[in-house]
Write an enzyme that holds these catalytic residues in place. Structure first.
Site, PDB file in Angstrom:
ATOM      1  N   TRP A 105       0.270   5.597 -43.155  1.00  0.00           N
ATOM      2  CA  TRP A 105       1.533   6.338 -43.065  1.00  0.00           C
ATOM      3  C   TRP A 105       2.023   6.803 -44.427  1.00  0.00           C
ATOM      4  CZ3 TRP A 105       2.259   8.731 -38.901  1.00  0.00           C
ATOM      5  CH2 TRP A 105       1.933   8.168 -37.673  1.00  0.00           C
ATOM      6  N   ASP A 176      10.262   4.275 -45.515  1.00  0.00           N
ATOM      7  CA  ASP A 176       9.902   4.535 -44.119  1.00  0.00           C
ATOM      8  C   ASP A 176       9.802   3.178 -43.440  1.00  0.00           C
ATOM      9  OD1 ASP A 176       8.721   5.034 -41.695  1.00  0.00           O
ATOM     10  OD2 ASP A 176       7.042   6.199 -42.488  1.00  0.00           O
ATOM     11  N   LYS A 200       9.435   2.745 -32.058  1.00  0.00           N
ATOM     12  CA  LYS A 200       8.710   1.499 -32.327  1.00  0.00           C
ATOM     13  C   LYS A 200       9.617   0.304 -32.024  1.00  0.00           C
ATOM     14  CE  LYS A 200       5.409   4.119 -34.050  1.00  0.00           C
ATOM     15  NZ  LYS A 200       5.302   4.592 -35.412  1.00  0.00           N
TER      16      LYS A 200
HETATM   17  C1  LIG Z   1       4.887   5.952 -36.028  1.00  0.00           C
HETATM   18  C2  LIG Z   1       5.177   6.102 -37.469  1.00  0.00           C
HETATM   19  C3  LIG Z   1       5.462   7.351 -38.035  1.00  0.00           C
HETATM   20  C4  LIG Z   1       5.391   8.651 -37.265  1.00  0.00           C
HETATM   21  O1  LIG Z   1       6.369   8.790 -36.348  1.00  0.00           O
HETATM   22  P1  LIG Z   1       6.468  10.077 -35.405  1.00  0.00           P
HETATM   23  O2  LIG Z   1       7.703   9.791 -34.683  1.00  0.00           O
HETATM   24  O3  LIG Z   1       5.241  10.115 -34.564  1.00  0.00           O
HETATM   25  O4  LIG Z   1       6.554  11.271 -36.288  1.00  0.00           O
HETATM   26  C5  LIG Z   1       5.785   7.412 -39.376  1.00  0.00           C
HETATM   27  N1  LIG Z   1       5.804   6.295 -40.128  1.00  0.00           N
HETATM   28  C6  LIG Z   1       5.517   5.079 -39.624  1.00  0.00           C
HETATM   29  C7  LIG Z   1       5.568   3.886 -40.506  1.00  0.00           C
HETATM   30  C8  LIG Z   1       5.201   4.957 -38.279  1.00  0.00           C
HETATM   31  O5  LIG Z   1       4.919   3.737 -37.767  1.00  0.00           O
END
Ligand SMILES: *Cc1c(COP(=O)(O)O)cnc(C)c1O
Length: 362
Positions: A105, A176, A200
Site C-alpha cells: 500500500w 494511511d 476494513k
Molecule cells: C484497502 C486499502 C487501501 C485501498 O482502499 P480502496 O478503498 O480500495 O481505495 C489503501 N490503503 C490500505 C492500507 C488499505 O488496506
C-alpha cells in the site's frame, strides 16, 4: 447454516448487532417513515445521524479540537492523489514528499504521489521482503518536505507500526490507517493527517475518513477537484457534494457499538489477545509460517503460508466446510490471510485456531 466467520480483508466483517439494527431500521428510521438511504443529506434526520457519527468518532479517538473529521468518497487509493493535491502546495514547487516504503500500500501511494511531487523514499524494507519497518534512525528525511507519508498497517504484507514516528522538524506525518484505525489507541496529535477507507474496520465501502489538522487546510493545488479539497469539504461539513450517507449511518452505528464495547482501549486489549492466539498457533511448529519479524506483526491482517503449498486447496476447502470463509491470501503474495478486525470475535479466532491445529495433525 453453520456458523460463519468471515476473515475477508475488506469489505469485511461488521458487528452482527450493527447489521441487525440496520435491518430493523431499514424501512423506517426512528419513525421518520423513510429509510436512511432515502433521506436528504440536508434534512434534520440525516444531519442528526451525521453529527452523532462525528461526535462519537471524536470521542473514541480523542481527536483534538484543532482537527477536522471529514467524510469523503474515493477510498484509500483516492487519497493517494487527494493527499498530495491538498498538501504539496504548502511548499514552493516542485515540492518533495517523503515516504517510508513498507509494503504494497505504501508502494501504491509512492507511485501516485509521483504525479504531483518529487518523491523521496526515505526508507524501504523491500529488500528484506517487507518483513518489518525500518528503524526511524535510518530514515533519510528531506528537511523541507511537504509531508511524510507512512502506512501504519500494511494490509497485504501484515506489517504494523509498533510506534508513532516523532519528527524533529514541523513536517506533518500523513498516515494511511485504512486497515487498523480504531483497533488500538493512538495519539492523533502526532499526525497531520490520518486517512482510511471505511471497508476494513469501520463500515461499508464507499466511505473514506480523513482527520486533518486545521493549519494544513487551505493549500490545495489549483488543479485539485473542489470535491476533494479538504478545506472546501471542511467548510461544508462534508456536504459540499452529497456524501455517502448510508455509509456514514453504518459507520455511526459501528462507533456506537465500539463505545458499548468500552471504546478503543478495550478493543485494543481484545485485539492483542486475538492476535496472540492466532500467532501462537502459526508458530507452534513448522507446519505454518508467518514471515514478518515479531515486533512488526499486524494484529489485524495476518498473512501466513503452509510450508507445503500443495495442501493449499485442501486447507481452504476444509476451512469453508467449517464456516471459516475468505482465508485465501492476496493474489500478489499467495498463501493465506486472516483478517481479524474489531468485529471478529475471539470465538472466530478460536475456531480458526482449532482448525489450524486439526489440519496440521496436532
Ligand atoms: C484497502 C486499502 C487501501 C485501498 O482502499 P480502496 O478503498 O480500495 O481505495 C489503501 N490503503 C490500505 C492500507 C488499505 O488496506
Amino acid at each position: 447454516m453453520t456458523h460463519i466467520y468471515n476473515f475477508s480483508a475488506g469489505p469485511a466483517v461488521l458487528p452482527k448487532e450493527v447489521l441487525a439494527q440496520a435491518a430493523a431500521e431499514m424501512l423506517d428510521w426512528h419513525g421518520s417513515g423513510m429509510s436512511v438511504m432515502e433521506m436528504s443529506h440536508r434534512g434534520p434526520e440525516f444531519i442528526s445521524i451525521y453529527q452523532a457519527a462525528v461526535r462519537d468518532l471524536r470521542e473514541l479517538l480523542a481527536v483534538p479540537d484543532n482537527y477536522k473529521i471529514l467524510f469523503l468518497q474515493g477510498g484509500g487509493l483516492g487519497e493517494n492523489a487527494i493527499v498530495p493535491l491538498n498538501l504539496v502546495g504548502r511548499k514552493a514547487q516542485p515540492a518533495t514528499v517523503d515516504f517510508v516504503h513498507t509494503g504494497s500500500w505504501s508502494g501504491k501511494s509512492i507511485k501516485e504521489a509521483a504525479k504531483y511531487a518529487t518523491v523521496n523514499v526515505a526508507a524501504s524494507s523491500q529488500a528484506e521482503g517487507f518483513c518489518g519497518v525500518p528503524p526511524q534512525s535510518a530514515w533519510k528525511l528531506t528537511p523541507d518536505a511537504a509531508y511524510l507519508h507512512i502506512c501504519t498497517n500494511e494490509t497485504i504484507d501484515g506489517v504494523e507500526y509498533p510506534f508513532a514516528p516523532e519528527l524533529a522538524g514541523d513536517t506533518p506525518i500523513v498516515a494511511d490507517m485504512s486497515s487498523h484505525i480504531l483497533s488500538r489507541v493512538i495519539d492523533v496529535s502526532q499526525y497531520g493527517v490520518i486517512f482510511g477507507g471505511a471497508q476494513k474496520n469501520i463500515g461499508p465501502a464507499g466511505l473514506t475518513l480523513v482527520i486533518v489538522r486545521e493549519d494544513l487546510l487551505g493549500a490545495a493545488l489549483p488543479i485539485c477537484p473542489s470535491a476533494f479539497d479538504w478545506s472546501v469539504v471542511a467548510e461544508h461539513e462534508s456536504m459540499y457534494n452529497t456524501p455517502p450517507t448510508y455509509g456514514i449511518y453504518i459507520a455511526g452505528l459501528v462507533f456506537q457499538w465500539l463505545k458499548r464495547q468500552g471504546g478503543v482501549a478495550a478493543m485494543e486489549k481484545r485485539n492483542i489477545d486475538k492476535a496472540a492466539l492466532l500467532y501462537a498457533a502459526l508458530d507452534a511448529d513448522d507446519f505454518y509460517q508467518n514471515r514478518v519479524a515479531k515486533a512488526y506483526r499486524s494484529r489485524m491482517t495476518i498473512p501466513f503460508f503452509l510450508r507445503d503449498e500443495s495442501k493449499n486447496e485442501a486447507f481452504l476447502a476444509g476451512a469453508k466446510q467449517r464456516g471459516l470463509l475468505q482465508l485465501k491470501g492476496h493474489k500478489s503474495v499467495g498463501g493465506m490471510r486472516a483478517s481479524i478486525y474489531n468485529a471478529m470475535p475471539i470465538e472466530g479466532v478460536q475456531a480458526l485456531v482449532d482448525y489450524l491445529n486439526e489440519f496440521a495433525g496436532r
